[in-house]
Design a protein around this motif. Structure first.
Motif, short mmCIF file in Angstrom:
data_model
loop_
_atom_site.label_atom_id
_atom_site.label_comp_id
_atom_site.label_asym_id
_atom_site.label_seq_id
_atom_site.Cartn_x
_atom_site.Cartn_y
_atom_site.Cartn_z
N GLU A 13 48.52 32.18 26.19
CA GLU A 13 48.75 33.58 26.86
C GLU A 13 49.80 34.09 27.13
N LYS A 52 44.87 31.71 33.24
CA LYS A 52 43.47 32.58 32.83
C LYS A 52 42.71 31.45 32.71
N ASP A 104 38.58 29.82 32.56
CA ASP A 104 37.34 30.23 31.98
C ASP A 104 36.37 30.49 33.36
N GLY A 105 35.25 31.45 33.18
CA GLY A 105 34.83 31.97 34.29
C GLY A 105 35.23 32.79 35.21
N LEU A 106 36.47 33.39 34.97
CA LEU A 106 36.96 34.48 35.82
C LEU A 106 37.78 35.59 34.99
N GLU A 107 37.20 36.54 35.04
CA GLU A 107 37.53 37.67 34.34
C GLU A 107 39.06 38.28 34.51
N ASP A 108 39.77 38.26 35.69
CA ASP A 108 41.12 38.47 35.73
C ASP A 108 41.96 37.04 35.82
N ASP A 143 44.71 34.70 37.50
CA ASP A 143 44.85 34.40 38.92
C ASP A 143 46.31 33.64 39.07
N ARG A 189 45.90 43.49 37.79
CA ARG A 189 45.21 43.02 38.86
C ARG A 189 45.41 41.53 38.66
N LYS A 235 37.73 33.93 46.88
CA LYS A 235 38.05 34.76 45.94
C LYS A 235 38.89 35.87 46.56
N ASN A 259 45.34 44.59 43.32
CA ASN A 259 45.63 45.34 42.27
C ASN A 259 46.80 45.87 42.44
#
Length: 168
Positions: free
Chosen positions: A61, A84, A86-90, A92, A125, A163, A167
């Motif tokens: 990444e 980054k 697995d299971g989270l789009e953004d 963190d 985001r 969560k 943005n």
């Protein structure tokens, strides 16, 4: 490799030489309670964690969890960075500090710089996840202007986590 600098801190890539610190941090009561037991019991375990976790993410990444050390004496005090999962789009933001360096503003200082890094590299985001009972992390995330957006459960887990999102 140095990634970020603040008034009091340097954030850099985790190296194999940091294995002893990683073993200590990952066995702190707060890490075990709020993040979970990663089974790191030996220097070899810590080296494996470094290679398969942060170092692999740097390669994949271009970012990951960074070792956070005090500038004045180069003492490693925690981890802070972008993940980054697995299971989270953004992407963190994550952080963890030795208990002896908590409540001194270090986590906020490192996290604020990490948020700026996310903006600088074009991330639009970020999110953060924390256990429902981790009040100090929730307060820090709110201080970063992150908003509670609801709850999420990660793959292969059963615990519902708070969560937060921000943005840019």
């Amino acid at each position: 490799m140095k990634v970020l600098e603040t008034d009091r801190l340097t954030l850099r890539w985790i190296e194999a030489a940091d294995a002893e610190f990683i073993m200590r941090l990952l066995n702190e009561p707060g890490w075990l309670q709020y993040i979970g037991d990663k089974g790191i019991r030996t220097i070899e375990d810590a080296n494996g964690y470094i290679l398969k976790g942060p170092r692999a993410m740097y390669e994949r990444e271009g970012f990951g969890l960074f070792l956070t050390e005090r500038k004045e004496d180069h003492t490693p005090i925690g981890l802070c960075g972008l993940i980054k999962r697995d299971g989270l789009e953004d992407v963190d933001i994550g952080f963890a500090f030795l208990s002896s360096y908590q409540s001194q503003g270090y986590a906020f200082e490192a996290a604020r710089a990490t948020v700026e890094l996310a903006k600088d590299i074009g991330i639009k985001r970020i999110i953060a996840i924390t256990t429902k009972d981790n009040e100090s992390s929730s307060k820090l995330l709110e201080k970063l202007d992150m908003q509670l957006e609801g709850y999420v459960t990660l793959p292969n887990d059963t615990e519902e986590l708070k969560k937060y999102g921000l943005n840019f």
